[in-house]
Enzyme design. Structure first.
Site, PDB file in Angstrom:
ATOM      1  N   SER A 226     -25.328  30.717  12.675  1.00  0.00           N
ATOM      2  CA  SER A 226     -24.669  31.880  11.785  1.00  0.00           C
ATOM      3  C   SER A 226     -24.029  31.591  10.548  1.00  0.00           C
ATOM      4  CB  SER A 226     -23.263  32.147  12.590  1.00  0.00           C
ATOM      5  OG  SER A 226     -22.705  31.113  13.251  1.00  0.00           O
TER       6      SER A 226
ATOM      7  N   ASP B 176     -13.229  33.105   9.350  1.00  0.00           N
ATOM      8  CA  ASP B 176     -12.929  33.220  10.805  1.00  0.00           C
ATOM      9  C   ASP B 176     -12.744  32.315  11.641  1.00  0.00           C
ATOM     10  OD1 ASP B 176     -15.435  32.571  11.543  1.00  0.00           O
ATOM     11  OD2 ASP B 176     -15.895  34.467  12.066  1.00  0.00           O
TER      12      ASP B 176
ATOM     13  N   HIS C 101     -16.212  30.139  10.952  1.00  0.00           N
ATOM     14  CA  HIS C 101     -17.022  30.296   9.666  1.00  0.00           C
ATOM     15  C   HIS C 101     -16.253  30.021   8.303  1.00  0.00           C
ATOM     16  CE1 HIS C 101     -19.167  32.444  12.794  1.00  0.00           C
ATOM     17  NE2 HIS C 101     -20.170  31.522  12.500  1.00  0.00           N
TER      18      HIS C 101
END
Ligand SMILES: *[C@@H]1O[C@H](CO)[C@@H](O)[C@H](O)[C@H]1NC(C)=O
Ligand SMILES: *[C@@H]1O[C@H](CO)[C@@H](O)[C@H](O)[C@H]1NC(C)=O
Ligand SMILES: *[C@@H]1O[C@H](CO)[C@@H](O)[C@H](O)[C@H]1NC(C)=O
Ligand SMILES: *[C@@H]1O[C@H](CO)[C@@H](O)[C@H](O)[C@H]1NC(C)=O
Ligand SMILES: *[C@@H]1O[C@H](CO)[C@@H](O)[C@H](O)[C@H]1NC(C)=O
Length: 353
Positions: free
Chosen positions: A42, A318, A321
């Site tokens: 991600s 977040d 990340h």
């Protein structure tokens, strides 16, 4: 943006033109990166997971993308661009499109919109263990390789791929997984990644850009478990993992003498930001920007969550990340960083290698 591989690829023409100009100005060497192929999780997903019906690791909803040029969520786990986007900019290429955005339901690349400037196979939630996601990135790359050979011919495809960069940013999910169950990660991760890199080499890859994992124990999701301080065990295993990864790369290089690689010490680069945030214009290194609860890490960045007004001074977007700002800092170091953070060379040098 996407260059058809039926007919003369635009990137070839452009790079030929640039070379000619440089040559006329007296510089003999012509260095350019024809393609950027991205593998990972991600941290570099540009939207592959939007196409995975069963994946829970998605970011194609607000407030992700709030600072992206379109202002919309794209599937990037970020308020804006991620490190893969910034690295593409640095080497003069468009952001590599998500593989699954280019394929039909059969997951086969359609030649009508295939691209030779690179493709991203990165998928949020992916780990090195292939069981963590239904998306098998090296398998997909193998299909792309076959198609490039078909469209360009074997020799041109080989030249293209040998000058292209293969960026690999993966591993964090395996470590997070490790803390959740009692697996023996240090024993298991090496062989599979070694096999994957050998396969990529067999399919033309020669220039690898590989990132270690970051200071995982200092992300908001971990800090909230230790009274906002970093989790020591997670950082211990992050370092162990990175040591193993570097040993693997040295072994790969001794086995395959025709490769060059750049290893990025994400752990040290991120630690540098955490230790001296003011050097980077960052003031908030603990709390996430988007989320709810303690360190905004109790609830992830979903539409009902709130997000901070100044995203530029936050390290974390977040609970896991980095912000666009942090990704830009890291990409700058990946590209032009000193030997303290990249070895045996940085990407600027790798391009010329
Ligand atoms: C690529 O081509 C396929 C099939 O022709 C099409 O469904 C898809 O929307 C195209 N994707 C892009 C990004 O143009
Ligand atoms: C990867 O997937 C293959 C086929 O599904 C399986 O045989 C293999 O054990 C898997 N490897 C790992 C490390 O999970
Ligand atoms: C991991 O593997 C080593 C060596 O095989 C073993 O000694 C150790 O107990 C294992 N750890 C766990 C948590 O299974
Ligand atoms: C919690 O943080 C403190 C201070 O950094 C550290 O000494 C301790 O080891 C941490 N505890 C855990 C469980 O990681
Ligand atoms: C890249 O690898 C080749 C082959 O091993 C080697 O000769 C060359 O010196 C390497 N380039 C750099 C910049 O280290």
């Amino acid at each position: 943006m996407t260059t058809s591989i039926n007919g003369p690829p635009l990137s070839f023409i452009v790079s030929f033109f640039l070379c000619a100009v440089i040559f006329r100005s007296g510089v003999v060497l012509c260095e350019s990166v024809p393609g950027l192929y991205i593998f990972g999780d991600s941290l570099v997903d540009v939207g592959n997971n939007n196409y995975l019906a069963l994946s829970l690791a998605k970011a194609n909803f607000p407030h992700n993308g709030v600072d992206f040029p379109t202002g919309k969520a794209t599937g990037r786990f970020s308020n804006g661009k991620n490190a893969a986007d910034f690295l593409a900019e640095k080497v003069g290429l468009p952001s590599a499109p998500a593989y699954l955005s280019l394929v039909s339901k059969s997951k086969k690349l359609s030649s009508s919109n295939a691209t030779v400037t690179g493709i991203s196979f990165a998928s949020g939630g992916a780990g090195i263990f292939n069981g963590t996601d239904e998306l098998f990135q090296v398998e997909f790359y193998s299909l792309v390789h076959d198609q490039l050979v078909q469209q360009l011919g074997a020799a041109a495809a080989q030249t293209h791929l040998s000058k292209s960069l293969f960026l690999i940013i993966i591993g964090s999910n395996d470590l997070f997984g490790y803390f959740n169950k009692d697996s023996n990660v240090s024993k298991q991760y090496t062989p599979q990644q070694y096999v994957d890199l050998m396969k990529m080499h067999g399919l033309g890859a020669r220039k690898f850009v590989v990132s270690g994992v970051g200071v995982i124990g200092c992300c908001p999701a971990q800090r909230k478990q230790n009274n906002t301080e970093c989790k020591a065990e997670a950082n211990y295993w992050s370092k162990k993992y990175n040591d193993g990864l570097q040993a693997l790369l040295r072994e790969l290089k001794s086995e395959l003498s025709d490769i060059n690689y750049s290893y990025f010490h994400l752990y040290d680069a991120m630690n540098g930001v955490i230790q001296h945030p003011q050097n980077y214009g960052i003031t908030e290194i603990k709390a996430a920007c988007c989320g709810l609860g303690n360190l905004k890490a109790d609830i992830p960045c979903i539409p009902v969550s709130t997000f901070c007004t100044n995203r530029k001074n936050h390290l974390f977007w977040d609970l896991y990340h980095p912000t666009e700002t942090a990704s830009g800092i890291f990409a700058g170091i990946i590209y032009g960083g000193s030997p303290q953070f990249t070895n045996p060379m940085n990407v600027e040098q790798l391009v010329k290698a």
